[in-house]
Design a protein around this motif. Structure first.
Motif, PDB file in Angstrom:
ATOM      1  N   LYS A 229       5.719  -2.551   2.692  1.00  0.00           N
ATOM      2  CA  LYS A 229       6.204  -3.216   1.458  1.00  0.00           C
ATOM      3  C   LYS A 229       7.463  -2.530   0.936  1.00  0.00           C
ATOM      4  N   SER A 231       9.453  -0.561   2.562  1.00  0.00           N
ATOM      5  CA  SER A 231      10.545  -0.710   3.534  1.00  0.00           C
ATOM      6  C   SER A 231      11.219  -2.062   3.344  1.00  0.00           C
ATOM      7  N   GLY A 249      -0.590   4.960   1.191  1.00  0.00           N
ATOM      8  CA  GLY A 249      -0.724   5.349  -0.219  1.00  0.00           C
ATOM      9  C   GLY A 249       0.520   6.044  -0.750  1.00  0.00           C
ATOM     10  N   THR A 251       3.356   4.632  -2.124  1.00  0.00           N
ATOM     11  CA  THR A 251       3.780   4.057  -3.409  1.00  0.00           C
ATOM     12  C   THR A 251       2.577   4.010  -4.343  1.00  0.00           C
TER      13      THR A 251
HETATM   14  N1  LIG Z   1       8.207  -0.482  13.509  1.00  0.00           N
HETATM   15  C1  LIG Z   1       8.289  -0.764  12.225  1.00  0.00           C
HETATM   16  N2  LIG Z   1       7.852   0.122  11.311  1.00  0.00           N
HETATM   17  C2  LIG Z   1       7.933  -0.199  10.011  1.00  0.00           C
HETATM   18  C3  LIG Z   1       8.481  -1.441   9.581  1.00  0.00           C
HETATM   19  N3  LIG Z   1       8.424  -1.471   8.224  1.00  0.00           N
HETATM   20  C4  LIG Z   1       7.891  -0.303   7.821  1.00  0.00           C
HETATM   21  N4  LIG Z   1       7.583   0.471   8.903  1.00  0.00           N
HETATM   22  C5  LIG Z   1       6.978   1.811   8.881  1.00  0.00           C
HETATM   23  O1  LIG Z   1       5.671   1.723   8.298  1.00  0.00           O
HETATM   24  C6  LIG Z   1       5.376   2.882   7.549  1.00  0.00           C
HETATM   25  C7  LIG Z   1       4.970   2.508   6.139  1.00  0.00           C
HETATM   26  O2  LIG Z   1       6.073   1.903   5.472  1.00  0.00           O
HETATM   27  P1  LIG Z   1       6.140   1.745   3.892  1.00  0.00           P
HETATM   28  O3  LIG Z   1       7.313   0.908   3.595  1.00  0.00           O
HETATM   29  O4  LIG Z   1       6.026   3.061   3.224  1.00  0.00           O
HETATM   30  O5  LIG Z   1       4.786   0.929   3.662  1.00  0.00           O
HETATM   31  P2  LIG Z   1       4.106   0.502   2.286  1.00  0.00           P
HETATM   32  O6  LIG Z   1       3.470  -0.820   2.527  1.00  0.00           O
HETATM   33  O7  LIG Z   1       5.087   0.573   1.181  1.00  0.00           O
HETATM   34  O8  LIG Z   1       2.981   1.597   2.124  1.00  0.00           O
HETATM   35  P3  LIG Z   1       2.258   2.140   0.791  1.00  0.00           P
HETATM   36  O9  LIG Z   1       3.298   2.468  -0.211  1.00  0.00           O
HETATM   37  O10 LIG Z   1       1.530   3.298   1.267  1.00  0.00           O
HETATM   38  O11 LIG Z   1       1.359   1.057   0.312  1.00  0.00           O
HETATM   39  C8  LIG Z   1       6.646   3.735   7.604  1.00  0.00           C
HETATM   40  O12 LIG Z   1       6.473   4.710   8.624  1.00  0.00           O
HETATM   41  C9  LIG Z   1       7.729   2.760   7.974  1.00  0.00           C
HETATM   42  O13 LIG Z   1       8.817   3.350   8.669  1.00  0.00           O
HETATM   43  C10 LIG Z   1       8.962  -2.356  10.581  1.00  0.00           C
HETATM   44  O14 LIG Z   1       9.434  -3.465  10.309  1.00  0.00           O
HETATM   45  N5  LIG Z   1       8.829  -1.970  11.879  1.00  0.00           N
END
Ligand SMILES: Nc1nc2c(ncn2[C@@H]2O[C@H](COP(=O)(O)OP(=O)(O)OP(=O)(O)O)[C@@H](O)[C@H]2O)c(=O)[nH]1
Ligand SMILES: [Mg+2]
Length: 447
Positions: A229, A231, A249, A251
């Motif tokens: 999310k 990202s 976790g 964010t």
């Molecule tokens: N291969 C790949 N990895 C991704 C992509 N988007 C995010 N990631 C990876 O996934 C992991 C989590 O990404 P975040 O953006 O922190 O995910 P989030 O959903 O915000 O996670 P929380 O804040 O914990 O809820 C990181 O290691 C990112 O680099 C993508 O499109 N492709």
């Protein structure tokens, strides 16, 4: 109060090329000439720029241009003078103080525009459009404000008010001459007209579309932890706004960012990953995320294409039923464990958009979707919350009048009068001082 001479800085604070001190009122020219010395000793010509200096005794405060706009050809319809100074806080403030020592009073927020309204140059809805124009952040909000400033809302309301006057006249004729027009005859004639008018006004009241045009579309990104999310938020904004790590976790609080798409402002909200947790901080984050999802205009549920669906995903899908939601299949760069076809079956009616937050070029379809969500009806008649509220009230009184007709035409006449009053609040034809205070207190000083 409305005839004294007022002055204020009309430009935003901070450093800039030019800043303007504006003066309005019967003594505008005298105040100007007490602070400004033209380079050539000659009477000022209305609407012509004159070069000179602002003086404090023998001290020169600034080198500037001045313009006098004699009534009624001015913004307020009073004599207006403006000094174009070098843009900077101190100089401008000092010139304003000099004006205040020379017979002007400090203007209140929106007082110039209030005078334009009181002097009949614009109506209240147009006065409010000035502030909307100043606040507009995107093309759509700008267009809506311009439409209102050019009388779009006013002419609609005046037409409705005219039809209502005609209906009221019909009711009055029946009340005054009962032997000539029976109540039944009058009711048969008036009922369809009242209902038609109520419907016309109700159709002009699209609060959600109006809010999206003036304030932007609110979009919440939600999903279980680690699906990407944050990202995606960063990729859409094109900046490193939220912290991204591989640790689920990451964010915990809501993170917001604004983007402009197709002339619309989009407010993106990144939320804490939704899952069952005993961590009290995370619990608060989850509660905030759930509230953001409920309040958003559109929800993007993010899924991880690189992993099979989990129970947490399924739980969340259950909570999204009935919301305006799209499924965003992120991490499409990884081998697919969750395919688009499988995702399409998860939430009936929700489109599935495949993206990779690591590849900006893959976001086109998602941006198109957001653009389309923000593309609500373009030329809305009413966009200001105050107008929408008053118009709704007018329509409700009309509906009430339609019911009252069946009882007695006198009752209906009272409801019709209440509807007329509600309409006249929008244009300010009949308005209380208190309402004017409220409207203009939202203005900035100097406008
Ligand atoms: N291969 C790949 N990895 C991704 C992509 N988007 C995010 N990631 C990876 O996934 C992991 C989590 O990404 P975040 O953006 O922190 O995910 P989030 O959903 O915000 O996670 P929380 O804040 O914990 O809820 C990181 O290691 C990112 O680099 C993508 O499109 N492709
Ligand atoms: Mg995150």
């Amino acid at each position: 109060m409305t005839h004294d001479t007022i002055a204020a800085i009309a430009t935003a604070p901070g450093q800039g090329g030019v800043s303007i001190v504006r003066i309005s009122g019967t003594e505008a020219e005298q105040v100007l000439l007490r602070v400004f010395r033209p380079a050539k000793a000659a009477p000022l010509t209305s609407h012509m720029l004159t070069y000179g200096h602002v003086m404090d005794g023998d001290e020169t405060i600034d080198e500037c241009m001045a313009v006098l706009m004699r009534a009624p050809r001015s913004y307020t319809r009073e004599d207006v003078a403006e000094l174009q100074l070098h843009g900077g806080g101190y100089t401008c403030q000092r010139v304003l103080e000099k004006c205040l020592q020379s017979g002007a009073r400090l203007a209140q927020p929106g007082e110039f525009t209030r005078r334009a309204f009181l002097n009949g140059r614009i109506d209240l809805s147009q006065a409010e459009a000035v502030m909307s124009l100043i606040a507009a952040q995107g093309d759509r909000a700008h267009q809506a404000a311009m439409h209102q400033l050019q009388g779009g809302a006013s002419s609609f309301i005046r037409q409705a008010a005219d039809e209502l006057y005609a209906i009221q006249a019909g009711a009055a004729a029946c009340i005054d001459y009962p032997e000539e027009i029976s109540e039944e005859e009058a009711a048969n004639d008036l009922l369809p007209r009242i209902e038609r008018l109520a419907e016309t006004i109700e159709n002009a009241c699209n609060e959600k579309a109006a809010r999206i045009i003036t304030s932007g579309l609110t979009v919440a990104l939600c999903g279980r932890p680690n699906v990407g999310k944050s990202s995606l938020l960063n990729a859409l904004l094109g900046e490193d706004r939220a912290i991204v790590t591989a640790i689920p976790g990451t964010t915990r609080d809501m993170i917001t960012g604004e983007m402009l798409l197709g002339g619309s402002v989009i407010h993106l909200i990144d939320t804490a990953g939704l899952h069952a947790t005993n961590d009290p901080v995370e619990q608060l984050g989850v509660a905030r995320a759930e509230a953001a999802i409920r309040q958003a205009d559109a929800v993007l549920m993010v899924l991880d294409a690189g992993m099979p669906l989990t129970d947490e995903d399924r739980d969340l899908l259950g909570k999204l039923q009935g919301l305006n939601c799209a499924l965003v299949l992120n991490k499409s760069d990884l081998p697919a464990a969750l395919t688009t076809e499988a995702a399409a079956k998860l939430l009936p009616g929700a489109p599935v958009i495949s993206v990779s937050a690591h590849d900006a070029a893959s976001l086109t379809a998602l941006k198109d979707y957001l653009r389309q969500q923000a593309a609500v009806a373009d030329h809305l008649t009413l966009t200001q919350p105050r107008h929408l509220e008053a118009a709704r009230r007018a329509a409700a009184h009309l509906r009430q009048a339609a019911q009252s007709l069946a009882l007695a035409i006198d009752f209906a006449a009272v409801d019709l009068q209440a509807a007329q009053l509600a309409l006249s609040e929008i244009t300010g034809d009949q308005v209380e001082e208190k309402l004017l205070d409220k409207v203009f207190s939202q203005f900035c000083v100097g406008k």
